[in-house]
Design a protein around this motif. Structure first.
Motif, PDB file in Angstrom:
ATOM      1  N   GLY A  35       0.798  -1.226   0.000  1.00  0.00           N
ATOM      2  CA  GLY A  35       0.000   0.000   0.000  1.00  0.00           C
ATOM      3  C   GLY A  35       0.824   1.266   0.000  1.00  0.00           C
ATOM      4  O   GLY A  35       0.268   2.360  -0.178  1.00  0.00           O
ATOM      5  N   ASP A  36       2.150   1.156   0.169  1.00  0.00           N
ATOM      6  CA  ASP A  36       3.011   2.339   0.146  1.00  0.00           C
ATOM      7  C   ASP A  36       3.124   2.883  -1.281  1.00  0.00           C
ATOM      8  O   ASP A  36       3.177   2.116  -2.253  1.00  0.00           O
ATOM      9  CB  ASP A  36       4.408   2.014   0.672  1.00  0.00           C
ATOM     10  N   LEU A  37       3.190   4.227  -1.397  1.00  0.00           N
ATOM     11  CA  LEU A  37       3.308   4.872  -2.696  1.00  0.00           C
ATOM     12  C   LEU A  37       4.709   4.642  -3.272  1.00  0.00           C
ATOM     13  O   LEU A  37       5.714   4.809  -2.570  1.00  0.00           O
ATOM     14  CB  LEU A  37       3.050   6.378  -2.561  1.00  0.00           C
ATOM     15  N   LEU A  38       4.772   4.266  -4.570  1.00  0.00           N
ATOM     16  CA  LEU A  38       6.059   4.034  -5.233  1.00  0.00           C
ATOM     17  C   LEU A  38       6.411   5.184  -6.185  1.00  0.00           C
ATOM     18  O   LEU A  38       7.488   5.751  -6.094  1.00  0.00           O
ATOM     19  CB  LEU A  38       6.016   2.711  -6.008  1.00  0.00           C
ATOM     20  N   PHE A  39       5.525   5.512  -7.107  1.00  0.00           N
ATOM     21  CA  PHE A  39       5.778   6.650  -8.006  1.00  0.00           C
ATOM     22  C   PHE A  39       4.441   7.189  -8.533  1.00  0.00           C
ATOM     23  O   PHE A  39       3.395   6.541  -8.431  1.00  0.00           O
ATOM     24  CB  PHE A  39       6.711   6.265  -9.159  1.00  0.00           C
ATOM     25  N   THR A  40       4.529   8.416  -9.105  1.00  0.00           N
ATOM     26  CA  THR A  40       3.326   9.113  -9.554  1.00  0.00           C
ATOM     27  C   THR A  40       3.515   9.611 -10.978  1.00  0.00           C
ATOM     28  O   THR A  40       4.590  10.103 -11.339  1.00  0.00           O
ATOM     29  CB  THR A  40       3.032  10.322  -8.636  1.00  0.00           C
TER      30      THR A  40
END
Length: 497
Positions: free
Chosen positions: A95-100
């Protein structure tokens, strides 16, 4: 029918049966006279002796410690990556953000798409309105003056149809962009450690489109390599010993979890040593080991892998032990294919001792020495074939490692066999070979699938038909048989018949 004729017919029938038997015998003898082609690959017994406590080639396999599984997150090349939320070595949770992705450009594209849809809708409405007007005008115009109106109507109908299709296409594109905006943020689906990331400033020159690679948390895997000559000697769930390259007394245990069937493109990440099974001329395949313990293992550590032979069985193995696949049975006796003194392959009887069901090997009590050479059983092996120790010899016979369920080393139940006496009803009681068959290789086979030895066939023929003229073996079979039949018929029939 006259009594004399009955006797004559009976005699002819008996002689015919004998002639058929002799023909089959000569066919059987003839198959031994043709030299077998091809060479058989042989290995020294000492190299495959599992009692020695080493791998089948006396070698060890190179390996490296890897994460249990790597999850790759690829970026969409049609989009622009705006920011990266992790770096190499970071611990991440599910659930952690990796890239946008850059949503500003996508939002602008979506807005333009919506405007384009509205423009085309207006164009369709205008064209439909003109169509109505033309249809009304057409009703008031004489038949001979409607040509121009029909042309205008058809043109507008075509424009409407095309515009409606373009509207559907643009709406589908807008829907895709809207979904991309919604999924602009990419999240981790697993717990683990960031193994690698792409450099955003140099993304155009990257060799891969994997933006983030994550090594799953938990146990390690050991990745090993094996060449094509040895790959058939390892198997899933095979126990192995993992040995440190720094201290050979430091070991771990584990089992092979999987074996890849596609060759590796690059083996440069593997070390090589003098005892390795590597061969510059053979393909290499990866296999994976799950270690029983993780203590002392480090990610990226290079190690050696050895089959754990005999240690789990509790059997004190001495002398000669071979994997059971090397041994085949015929009529209750055990044999192996060996190299004779003339460097030809021969079938040799061996006496078996204990059998290790866990490891799949068997003790050889007699019949073999450690300096003998043996071959892996195959349907294509025939007595008298030449042998070689070169696994890349171009004259090697085709590999056929499918062992027969009945252990007869080549005469399986699927081979098409033909009745040697031509009696499909099985009622030829006077024929000693009734019920026997001849397989495609010319071997006599009984009803239970056992192959008769040369001596057994000779004895049965001698008993049934007396001594056979050895000189007739080289004669043309068809000519000899016809001569036998003509002579037999002439002798059996009375002169006055």
């Amino acid at each position: 029918m006259a009594k004399g004729k009955k006797i004559a017919v009976t005699l002819v029938a008996v002689v015919v049966a004998a002639a058929v038997g002799v023909t089959a015998y000569r066919l059987w003898k003839k198959k031994d006279s043709s030299a077998s082609k091809g060479k058989v690959f042989v290995t020294q017994v000492s190299d495959v002796n599992t009692a020695a406590g080493v791998s089948l080639s006396g070698s060890k396999f190179s390996g490296v410690i890897e994460a249990q599984k790597t999850v790759d997150y690829k970026y969409d090349s049609s989009k622009t990556v705006k920011s990266l939320a992790v770096k190499e070595g970071d611990e991440v949770k599910k659930g952690d953000l990796l890239f946008t992705y850059d949503v500003e450009a996508m939002q602008l594209e979506l807005d333009q798409g919506k405007i384009e849809v509205e423009r085309m809708k207006n164009e369709v409405e205008t064209n439909k309105l003109q169509l109505q007007q033309l249809e009304e005008e057409k009703k008031k115009t004489p038949q001979d003056g409607q040509t121009s109106l029909n042309t205008q109507i058809l043109s507008l109908q075509s424009d409407v149809a095309k515009a409606e299709y373009d509207i559907k296409t643009k709406k589908a594109e807008n829907k895709k962009i809207k979904k991309s905006i919604k999924n602009a943020k990419v999240y981790s689906e697993v717990d683990g450690t960031v193994k690698s990331t792409l450099d955003l400033e140099n993304i155009q020159n990257a060799e891969s489109n994997v933006m983030v690679s994550i090594s799953r948390g938990g146990s390690y895997l050991v990745k090993g390599t094996v060449n094509e000559q040895m790959i058939n000697n390892i198997y899933v769930n095979m126990p192995v010993v993992i040995r440190s390259r720094v201290d050979e007394n430091t070991t771990w245990t584990g089992k092979i979890s999987s074996i890849e069937t596609s060759p590796q493109k690059d083996n440069s990440d593997m070390y090589s040593d003098g005892d390795s099974d590597s061969s510059s001329k053979s393909s290499k395949y990866a296999f994976y080991v799950e270690p029983d313990s993780l203590d002392g293992l480090m990610l990226g550590q290079h190690i050696l892998i050895e089959p754990d032979l005999g240690e789990e069985s509790g059997i004190d193995k001495k002398g000669i032990w071979l994997y059971s696949d090397y041994v085949f049975t015929e009529k209750g006796k055990s044999y192996v294919w060996t190299q004779d003194k003339n460097e030809k392959i021969e079938k040799r009887e061996v006496k078996l001792g204990q059998k290790d069901e866990n490891m799949g090997d068997v003790e050889i009590l007699s019949g073999l020495k450690k300096d003998d050479y043996i071959a892996y059983p195959s349907k294509n092996i025939k007595d008298g074939m030449a042998v070689t120790t070169n696994a890349e010899d171009p004259d090697l016979i085709e590999d056929d490692t499918d062992n027969d369920a009945d252990g007869d080393a080549g005469n399986d139940g699927d081979d098409e066999i033909m009745p040697m006496d031509g009696d499909t009803d099985g009622d030829n009681a006077d024929d000693p070979f009734a019920g026997y068959t001849i397989d495609d290789d010319g071997n006599f086979v009984d009803s239970e699938g056992n192959v008769l030895s040369d001596e057994e066939v000779e004895a049965m023929m001698e008993e049934a038909y007396g001594s056979l003229d050895a000189d007739a073996d080289d004669a043309d079979i068809n000519t000899a048989d016809e001569a036998d039949m003509d002579t037999a018929g002439a002798q059996a029939l009375p002169a006055d018949e």
